[in-house]
Design a protein around this motif. Structure first.
Motif, PDB file in Angstrom:
ATOM      1  N   LEU A 123      -7.987  76.627  50.184  1.00  0.00           N
ATOM      2  CA  LEU A 123      -9.117  75.619  49.726  1.00  0.00           C
ATOM      3  C   LEU A 123     -10.009  75.823  50.711  1.00  0.00           C
ATOM      4  CD1 LEU A 123      -6.813  72.759  48.275  1.00  0.00           C
ATOM      5  CD2 LEU A 123      -8.728  73.730  47.060  1.00  0.00           C
ATOM      6  N   THR A 124     -11.261  76.037  50.278  1.00  0.00           N
ATOM      7  CA  THR A 124     -12.374  76.270  51.136  1.00  0.00           C
ATOM      8  C   THR A 124     -12.640  75.095  52.185  1.00  0.00           C
ATOM      9  OG1 THR A 124     -13.521  77.498  49.676  1.00  0.00           O
ATOM     10  CG2 THR A 124     -14.933  76.737  51.483  1.00  0.00           C
ATOM     11  N   ASP A 125     -12.301  73.883  52.052  1.00  0.00           N
ATOM     12  CA  ASP A 125     -12.607  72.534  52.943  1.00  0.00           C
ATOM     13  C   ASP A 125     -11.195  72.614  53.700  1.00  0.00           C
ATOM     14  OD1 ASP A 125     -10.242  71.778  51.134  1.00  0.00           O
ATOM     15  OD2 ASP A 125     -11.199  69.936  50.334  1.00  0.00           O
ATOM     16  N   GLY A 126     -10.186  73.559  53.806  1.00  0.00           N
ATOM     17  CA  GLY A 126      -9.198  73.455  54.565  1.00  0.00           C
ATOM     18  C   GLY A 126      -8.122  72.538  54.396  1.00  0.00           C
ATOM     19  N   SER A 127      -8.048  71.758  53.038  1.00  0.00           N
ATOM     20  CA  SER A 127      -7.198  70.805  52.960  1.00  0.00           C
ATOM     21  C   SER A 127      -5.892  71.291  52.201  1.00  0.00           C
ATOM     22  CB  SER A 127      -7.800  69.650  51.823  1.00  0.00           C
ATOM     23  OG  SER A 127      -7.963  70.751  50.501  1.00  0.00           O
ATOM     24  N   GLY A 128      -5.663  72.701  52.105  1.00  0.00           N
ATOM     25  CA  GLY A 128      -4.436  73.187  51.509  1.00  0.00           C
ATOM     26  C   GLY A 128      -4.681  74.482  50.670  1.00  0.00           C
ATOM     27  N   HIS A 129      -3.876  74.722  50.181  1.00  0.00           N
ATOM     28  CA  HIS A 129      -3.895  75.959  49.017  1.00  0.00           C
ATOM     29  C   HIS A 129      -3.491  75.905  47.670  1.00  0.00           C
ATOM     30  CE1 HIS A 129      -0.049  76.580  50.955  1.00  0.00           C
ATOM     31  NE2 HIS A 129       0.169  77.030  49.747  1.00  0.00           N
ATOM     32  N   LEU A 130      -3.730  76.870  46.983  1.00  0.00           N
ATOM     33  CA  LEU A 130      -3.347  76.941  45.673  1.00  0.00           C
ATOM     34  C   LEU A 130      -2.464  78.235  45.634  1.00  0.00           C
ATOM     35  CD1 LEU A 130      -6.186  75.906  43.336  1.00  0.00           C
ATOM     36  CD2 LEU A 130      -4.094  74.732  43.611  1.00  0.00           C
TER      37      LEU A 130
ATOM     38  N   ARG B  27      -0.419  67.902  39.081  1.00  0.00           N
ATOM     39  CA  ARG B  27      -0.295  68.469  40.498  1.00  0.00           C
ATOM     40  C   ARG B  27      -1.821  68.928  41.026  1.00  0.00           C
ATOM     41  NH1 ARG B  27       3.575  73.075  38.755  1.00  0.00           N
ATOM     42  NH2 ARG B  27       2.317  73.028  36.887  1.00  0.00           N
ATOM     43  N   TYR B  28      -2.688  69.104  39.951  1.00  0.00           N
ATOM     44  CA  TYR B  28      -3.967  69.923  40.419  1.00  0.00           C
ATOM     45  C   TYR B  28      -5.201  69.133  39.937  1.00  0.00           C
ATOM     46  CZ  TYR B  28      -0.553  73.769  40.716  1.00  0.00           C
ATOM     47  OH  TYR B  28       0.492  74.311  41.154  1.00  0.00           O
ATOM     48  N   LYS B  29      -5.005  67.956  39.223  1.00  0.00           N
ATOM     49  CA  LYS B  29      -6.202  67.280  38.554  1.00  0.00           C
ATOM     50  C   LYS B  29      -7.136  66.976  39.760  1.00  0.00           C
ATOM     51  CE  LYS B  29      -5.351  64.478  34.566  1.00  0.00           C
ATOM     52  NZ  LYS B  29      -5.078  63.275  33.873  1.00  0.00           N
TER      53      LYS B  29
ATOM     54  N   THR C  91       3.223  79.203  38.513  1.00  0.00           N
ATOM     55  CA  THR C  91       2.791  78.270  39.411  1.00  0.00           C
ATOM     56  C   THR C  91       1.911  77.085  38.750  1.00  0.00           C
ATOM     57  OG1 THR C  91       0.829  79.174  40.028  1.00  0.00           O
ATOM     58  CG2 THR C  91       3.163  79.548  41.217  1.00  0.00           C
ATOM     59  N   GLY C  92       1.359  77.620  37.132  1.00  0.00           N
ATOM     60  CA  GLY C  92       0.428  76.573  36.675  1.00  0.00           C
ATOM     61  C   GLY C  92      -0.815  76.981  37.114  1.00  0.00           C
ATOM     62  N   VAL C  93      -1.022  77.682  37.872  1.00  0.00           N
ATOM     63  CA  VAL C  93      -2.585  78.168  38.423  1.00  0.00           C
ATOM     64  C   VAL C  93      -2.718  79.486  38.103  1.00  0.00           C
ATOM     65  CG1 VAL C  93      -4.148  78.201  40.530  1.00  0.00           C
ATOM     66  CG2 VAL C  93      -2.303  76.576  40.395  1.00  0.00           C
TER      67      VAL C  93
END
Length: 951
Positions: A206-213, A237-239, A269-271
């Motif tokens: 994630l570009t904001d650095g909050s994690g990843h998909l 999970r991703y909403k 993974t649903g992504v």
């Protein structure tokens, strides 16, 4: 014509086919006085092709219909022709040039096309020559080729008209792309087979650095063209991430997280990564969400300039390895799990097909035309209204489903061989669609463009020209009304029936309906008979790689094991595959394939034409129908030996005394005649084949001929004359009934039998097909049926004869069963003891019983004596063979046989109780084992009953 002692199909086939063709018997009828017209279109085989089992099956059914209607007296046209097969033909000729170290580009387009025409003239008619071996009877004088000038003109006129109506356009869309051939290909030219692969799991930060998909993909190289990642809108999970941005690994880009119901929450993974320029599903998503489309592959499947520089120029699969390695270094590669996946490969090249965004020509399938309806809507209405009927009817659902979910049709191909697209371009991309360059120049002048014009290099998809087949082959002229067209169009459009496999309902059937209805205003055909696909005896698809392909010509002529092995392994690149196929071939055909002849093969094909998707081809049926041909041949020889030079009842002034047996066989013949009319009308070729088989083998040969021998040996002059009359006239009618299915043997035999039956003509194929008579009570009128049946005056008389002779047959069959159960030698004649209230039947039929049941006498008794001999019940009668039995010896024999059968039943039960055997053995083997178990059980019950009587 003297009939040979034995049936030799090769000699007969070689003699009769050229006779038929040279005499012009196949030519279309144009007699406007006739009320009925029958037309059938040959699905045009590839000009590069050779006859395979699917062709043989399909063409046998078409020929049976054609011969049937021709004999019925209808104006009949079977319209033949071949398809130019753009891709396949170009590949063949390019391979020939490769052997000479020459490419088509060395020659240039014009010279290359000349080479293709040279090849076509030299060896392009192989399949039509093979069709002749199958006994097919199309009007060869009207043979068409999709690249013939007249058909090319129709293709051009259709393209121009559809373009001017706004129904053909040029645009950049996703298509199946063959990186080796450098052309778009149709879905039919793409083979989807399950292969071993991997599911690659990759982190998208994630570009904001909050994690990843974590994205799961089978094609990591396409991530270079990703424009989004996608989740299901209701996935908890991703909403919260929908609308955020992720950094695309290895690329200096960020892409959004979007929501779409296309995503399966339960898979992976649903992504899902979204690459609209390289995936058909993603393309649809991209259009819904107005996403950009980034193509990262060149036309030969190398990484292009839109990807990071370090990957540019790399082959797609080399790039896949490098990308995975780079992801691992970056700490973004999670894992690669083994995964079964469907891999699309070009059926001609074997290379993996790539969804590719390219400029192509399309037919707009859902856009309204001048009539206010789309061509798709018109095609749906033709079937919904009942104008076109499917047989079996359930295939309507397949037709409708495809048309209701249809996409625009890509009709351009990047080839040189084919119908060149009639479009010319100006230097700035101006497009002028015209019939020729002169017309294009006129259009350009009107538009104020005076620069250079260059013709489009692409050609049309071969399915475009074959979609026009129903009217282009009849020399349709654009601009003329239907009433102004030639006589062939007026009589044979629409055609009567299309015979085709279910696999091309989309590609050909539906497109012919669309194009023919839109261009001519007429439907292309009234009926669509959809048959299954021929598979091997185990139900597997026939393919070269499996080594289970059968060649119809090999079944006709026979082939030795060495030649068969060579044929099946020729061209295989992998020695292990060749070894496996050779082993399988030698196991299945240790002595090769015997020569069955064309008629036996055609009879087999007809007998297999049952409704369903798959047809298992069992070679034992060929053997059985070869025996059938021998049976018919030998029965004819018997009739000729006993009737030629003798009175066969042609002189109507002489007395004829018909027996119940004569009336019985005539009624059986009439029943079969009625059945054949029904089966041909319903396209039940399997039932028609069965009806002919039953009539010839069981009714005529096994029963009537044997009963007739008794009549000729014991009857008076009038009875013998009636018997000979019945023998020859029933046989002659049988030959005409069977001719559409087995043309060669019936033609040969008919010329010997027809004169005796007072039938005359140069060929059976133009003799009248037997018509069923109307069933009614009382006297029959003379104009209601053939004159030779007028001796049977009433239906009541026939019904009574049927009842009596059926009883006679039951008695004979019962006597034979008693003989078999008592192990009585065929040479031993024994008395028959009967307890019956119908003494008259036994007295009347005693001569038949003595001869056919091998009896010494027939005794009618008030009651049967007490005996250890078995007793059989037939109707109101009890039968017993008077035989002195050695009780001790019979007990011993029965005990041994009961023990043997019990042992066989135990073994069969063990096999069927073995789950591994039932799961792994071919279905035919399992079914055979079940049948054996059933037969053993029934016989065992009978023997145990006999043994109980003996004490």
């Amino acid at each position: 014509m003297e009939l040979a002692k034995s049936f030799d199909p090769k000699d007969i086939e070689a003699r009769w086919y050229p006779t038929w063709e040279n005499a012009g018997y196949f030519k279309a009828g144009l007699d406007t006085a006739k009320q009925e017209n029958f037309c059938i279109l040959l699905p045009p085989p590839n000009v590069t092709g050779t006859l395979h089992m699917g062709h043989g099956f399909n063409q046998t059914l078409m020929d049976a219909l054609t011969r049937y209607h021709r004999m019925k007296g209808d104006n009949t046209l079977w319209q033949p022709g071949t398809d130019h097969a753009g891709i396949a033909t170009q590949i063949v000729v390019e391979r020939q040039l490769d052997a000479q170290k020459i490419s088509r580009h060395d020659l240039g387009r014009e010279k290359f096309i000349e080479k293709v025409w040279e090849w076509k003239e030299y060896s392009g008619n192989t399949i039509t020559k093979q069709m002749r071996r199958l006994g097919t009877s199309p009007d060869w004088s009207r043979e068409r080729f999709t690249m013939d000038p007249a058909l090319n003109k129709t293709v051009t006129e259709t393209f121009v008209r559809l373009f001017n109506e706004g129904l053909i356009y040029r645009g950049k869309r996703l298509v199946n792309w063959d990186p080796k051939l450098h052309t778009a290909v149709s879905d039919l030219e793409v083979v989807q087979e399950e292969e071993d692969g991997f599911m690659y799991h990759i982190q998208y930060p994630l570009t904001d650095g909050s994690g990843h998909l974590v994205v799961a993909t089978t094609r990591p190289e396409t991530m270079l063209g990703d424009v989004a990642v996608m989740v299901h809108p209701e996935d908890e999970r991703y909403k919260h991430l929908i609308g955020k941005q992720v950094t695309l690994p290895l690329c200096d880009r960020t892409i959004p997280v979007i929501a779409d119901e296309y995503v399966d929450k339960e898979f992976g993974t649903g992504v899902v990564k979204v690459t609209p320029a390289h995936d058909f599903n993603d393309y649809a998503v991209g259009q819904r969400h107005a996403l950009p489309m980034i193509s990262i592959l060149t036309l030969d499947a190398k990484i292009n300039e839109h990807a990071p520089k370090q990957y540019q120029g790399m082959d797609r699969f080399a790039a896949r390895k490098q990308i995975c390695a780079d992801l691992e270094v970056a700490g973004l590669f999670i894992k690669a799990d083994k995964h079964k996946l469907k891999v699309p490969r070009g059926d001609r090249t074997g290379v993996v097909i790539e969804p590719m965004l390219t400029d192509q020509w399309f037919v707009a399938m859902s856009k309204a035309g001048p009539e206010g309806r789309s061509i798709t809507e018109q095609a749906l209405e033709c079937v919904a209204s009942g104008e076109i009927k499917f047989h079996p009817e359930n295939w309507v659902n397949t037709y409708n489903q495809w048309l209701n979910n249809i996409q625009d049709w890509c009709i351009s191909r990047q080839l040189w061989w084919g119908h060149q697209i009639p479009a010319w371009y100006g230097v700035n991309g101006e497009v002028f669609v015209a019939h020729d360059e002169a017309e294009a120049r006129t259009l350009a002048d009107k538009a104020g463009y005076a620069g250079q014009l260059d013709r489009d290099n692409d050609v049309l998809d071969t399915w475009f020209s074959s979609a026009l087949w129903p009217f282009s082959t009849l020399d349709w002229e654009e601009g003329k009304s239907f009433e102004q067209q030639n006589q062939f169009v007026k009589q044979y459009l629409p055609s009567s029936v299309l015979v085709t496999g279910f696999d091309i309902i989309f590609f050909w059937v539906a497109r012919m309906v669309m194009m023919t209805k839109h261009i001519t205003g007429k439907i292309p055909f009234k009926d669509v008979y959809v048959h299954g696909l021929i598979r091997d005896a185990e139900g597997q698809k026939m393919s070269k790689s499996k080594g289970n392909v059968l060649d119809p010509i090999d079944l006709i002529d026979g082939i030795g094991i060495e030649d068969l092995v060579m044929k099946r392994t020729m061209g295989l690149m992998n020695p292990k595959d060749a070894e496996k196929i050779e082993k399988r071939t030698r196991k299945e055909f240790p002595e090769g394939i015997p020569a069955f002849g064309t008629d036996a093969l055609r009879f087999t094909f007809a007998s297999l034409a049952s409704p369903g998707r798959d047809i298992k081809f069992d070679m034992q049926r060929c053997e059985g129908y070869r025996n059938f041909c021998n049976k018919l041949w030998n029965a004819t020889r018997f009739v000729l030996m006993n009737c030629e030079g003798k009175d066969v009842g042609q002189d109507e002034s002489l007395p004829l005394e018909f027996s119940d047996v004569d009336r019985w066989v005539i009624e059986k013949l009439q029943q079969t005649t009625s059945e054949m009319a029904l089966h041909f009308a319903d396209y039940r070729f399997d039932m028609a084949a069965r009806a002919v088989y039953e009539l010839v083998w069981n009714t005529y040969c096994d029963w009537y001929v044997e009963l007739a021998k008794v009549q000729m040996a014991n009857g008076n002059e009038a009875q013998q004359r009636a018997t000979r009359r019945t023998l020859v006239r029933v046989l002659e009618t049988i030959l005409r009934l069977a001719h559409p299915i087995i043309p060669f043997i019936t033609e040969e035999l008919w010329h010997s039998v027809a004169p005796l039956a007072n039938q005359h003509g140069n060929t059976i194929m133009l003799a009248s097909y037997p018509e069923p008579r109307e069933r009614r009570g009382g006297a029959r009128s003379h104009d209601e049926m053939p004159s030779w049946l007028n001796d049977i005056r009433s239906q009541q008389e026939s019904d009574e004869s049927m009842r009596k002779v059926d009883l006679l047959r039951d008695i004979i069959t019962s006597c034979r069963s008693l003989r078999s159960s008592m192990n009585i030698s065929p040479a031993q004649k024994v008395p028959l003891l009967v307890n019956s209230n119908d003494e008259g039947v036994y007295e009347k039929y005693t001569p038949y019983l003595l001869a056919l049941a091998k009896l010494s006498e027939v005794k009618i008794l008030d009651s049967l004596p007490q005996s250890t001999s078995p007793v059989s019940a037939v109707g109101n009668s009890m039968l017993m063979l008077k035989v002195e039995i050695d009780v001790a010896a019979e007990r011993e024999r029965l005990d041994k046989e009961i023990a043997r059968l019990s042992n066989e039943i135990t073994k069969a039960n063990a096999k069927l109780g073995n789950e591994s055997f039932v799961a792994r053995a071919p279905a035919a083997v399992v079914d055979q084992e079940k049948k054996r178990l059933e037969e053993f059980g029934a016989t065992l019950v009978q023997l145990q009953a006999q043994r109980k009587k003996l004490g």
